[in-house]
Design a protein around this motif. Structure first.
Motif, PDB file in Angstrom:
ATOM      1  N   ASP A 210       0.848  -1.192   0.000  1.00 33.92           N
ATOM      2  CA  ASP A 210       0.000   0.000   0.000  1.00 33.92           C
ATOM      3  C   ASP A 210       0.886   1.245   0.000  1.00 33.92           C
ATOM      4  N   TYR A 211       0.812   2.015  -1.082  1.00 34.05           N
ATOM      5  CA  TYR A 211       1.558   3.282  -1.176  1.00 34.05           C
ATOM      6  C   TYR A 211       0.563   4.431  -1.200  1.00 34.05           C
ATOM      7  N   SER A 212       0.856   5.487  -0.436  1.00 35.13           N
ATOM      8  CA  SER A 212      -0.001   6.668  -0.460  1.00 35.13           C
ATOM      9  C   SER A 212       0.844   7.930  -0.331  1.00 35.13           C
ATOM     10  N   LYS A 213       0.319   9.003  -0.919  1.00 31.65           N
ATOM     11  CA  LYS A 213       0.991  10.302  -0.888  1.00 31.65           C
ATOM     12  C   LYS A 213       0.010  11.346  -0.389  1.00 31.65           C
TER      13      LYS A 213
ATOM     14  N   LYS B  22       4.842  10.543   2.442  1.00 29.53           N
ATOM     15  CA  LYS B  22       4.746   9.363   1.589  1.00 29.53           C
ATOM     16  C   LYS B  22       4.900   8.129   2.461  1.00 29.53           C
ATOM     17  N   THR B  23       3.991   7.187   2.315  1.00 31.10           N
ATOM     18  CA  THR B  23       4.048   5.981   3.135  1.00 31.10           C
ATOM     19  C   THR B  23       4.036   4.746   2.248  1.00 31.10           C
ATOM     20  N   HIS B  24       4.838   3.762   2.659  1.00 34.59           N
ATOM     21  CA  HIS B  24       4.868   2.451   2.014  1.00 34.59           C
ATOM     22  C   HIS B  24       4.628   1.430   3.126  1.00 34.59           C
TER      23      HIS B  24
ATOM     24  N   GLU C  92       8.280   5.451   5.821  1.00 31.26           N
ATOM     25  CA  GLU C  92       7.400   6.600   5.968  1.00 31.26           C
ATOM     26  C   GLU C  92       8.251   7.857   5.930  1.00 31.26           C
TER      27      GLU C  92
ATOM     28  N   VAL D 196      -6.686   1.792  -6.767  1.00 29.83           N
ATOM     29  CA  VAL D 196      -6.074   3.127  -6.815  1.00 29.83           C
ATOM     30  C   VAL D 196      -6.904   4.065  -5.942  1.00 29.83           C
TER      31      VAL D 196
ATOM     32  N   PRO E 113      -5.260  11.072   2.154  1.00 31.50           N
ATOM     33  CA  PRO E 113      -4.166  10.981   1.188  1.00 31.50           C
ATOM     34  C   PRO E 113      -4.652  11.388  -0.201  1.00 31.50           C
TER      35      PRO E 113
ATOM     36  N   GLY F 291      -2.733   7.130  -4.353  1.00 31.35           N
ATOM     37  CA  GLY F 291      -1.855   6.006  -4.009  1.00 31.35           C
ATOM     38  C   GLY F 291      -2.202   4.816  -4.882  1.00 31.35           C
TER      39      GLY F 291
ATOM     40  N   LYS G 122      -2.678   0.207  -4.411  1.00 29.76           N
ATOM     41  CA  LYS G 122      -2.608  -1.001  -3.599  1.00 29.76           C
ATOM     42  C   LYS G 122      -2.525  -2.220  -4.501  1.00 29.76           C
TER      43      LYS G 122
END
Length: 279
Positions: free
Chosen positions: A51-54, A62-64, A90, A258, A267, A270, A272
């Protein structure tokens, strides 16, 4: 004798169809919405998601993260859950963090089967003994889960729940002493902060190819007692594989979504990617 054999064969076929539908239903669970179906007794469901989000609102975050979950069927209607969230990275204003963000155990029980009008209904309770990268938080949560086959090709999943998280903060007070001015601990203050949150998920799903290919759009929301609200919509596709010869591809689903944030507290965008399997 022949009649008994035919009856037994017919019963076996019917049960195998029901079992296949139960197995398929579980691996078709959306990435962010629970379904009322429970893992069949003696079987285990596993899922891993990248899971990536901005998020940008003055500060870029930004988190992974890597959510992992396992669900074990312990009865015809009950399953035990073990979940974890690993923060791979993160980034907040140039500061990088990583580690285990959450560990949780729980139980889900389906208490109502779907009828002509009534949906499948289940209740899930969860305990989080470690929350946050520092592990200084704890939480309890409960959720009501509904699933309804509106038509043979259209399914609707609804969730509503409540979470109470307690975070403990420890402040150490120091002061210089002696001729060298060395700092020593003169006091320790511990405070507990409670945060209540309501969460709600809606996932209408269309079976493009029944038991093989599904498209859906999840709506995931969280509202805290302080008034902060996050709302995300996630267009998503789920593809299921049912190989009779390759064990690795038996009861496997690949999922891609998405997420788009709908307000300033969410967010911005991102993606998934998840893989789930029924063992």
């Amino acid at each position: 004798m022949q009649g008994k054999f035919i009856g037994a064969a017919a019963l076996t076929i019917v049960l195998s169809v029901f079992a296949h539908e139960a197995f398929g239903a579980h691996i078709m669970e959306p990435l962010g919405t629970e379904i009322a179906s429970t893992t069949p007794r003696g079987r285990m469901f596993g899922q891993i998601v990248y899971d990536y989000s901005k998020f940008e609102n003055g500060t870029t975050i930004k988190t992974h993260v890597l959510p992992v979950e396992f669900e074990l069927g312990v009865g015809e209607r009950t399953q035990l859950n073990l979940e974890g969230v690993i923060a791979l990275r993160e980034d907040t204003a140039g500061v990088h963090e990583s580690g285990v963000d959450e560990l949780a155990v729980g139980v889900k029980h389906r208490f109502l089967d779907e009828g002509r009008v009534a949906p499948d209904m289940a209740f899930e309770a969860e305990y989080v003994p470690s929350a946050g990268l520092t592990g200084n938080g704890k939480a309890v949560a409960g959720a009501l889960i509904l699933s309804k086959n509106v038509t043979p090709r259209f399914v609707l999943h609804l969730n509503g729940g409540y979470e109470l998280e307690t975070e403990r903060e420890v402040e150490v007070e120091t002061a210089p002493v002696g001729s060298g001015g060395e700092d020593v601990v003169v006091g320790i203050t511990e405070e507990a902060h409670n945060q209540a949150t309501w969460f709600y998920n809606v996932a209408p799903m269309i079976k493009v190819i029944p038991d093989k290919l599904m498209v859906l759009a999840e709506f995931n929301g969280r509202t805290s007692a302080s008034g902060d609200t996050t709302m995300v919509v996630v267009p998503e596709v789920i593809a299921v594989f049912q190989s009779d010869t390759n064990f690795a591809l038996q009861n496997v689903a690949f999922k891609f979504g998405v997420p788009f944030g709908l307000n300033d507290d969410s967010p911005d965008i991102g993606f998934k990617f998840g893989i789930s399997k029924l063992f």
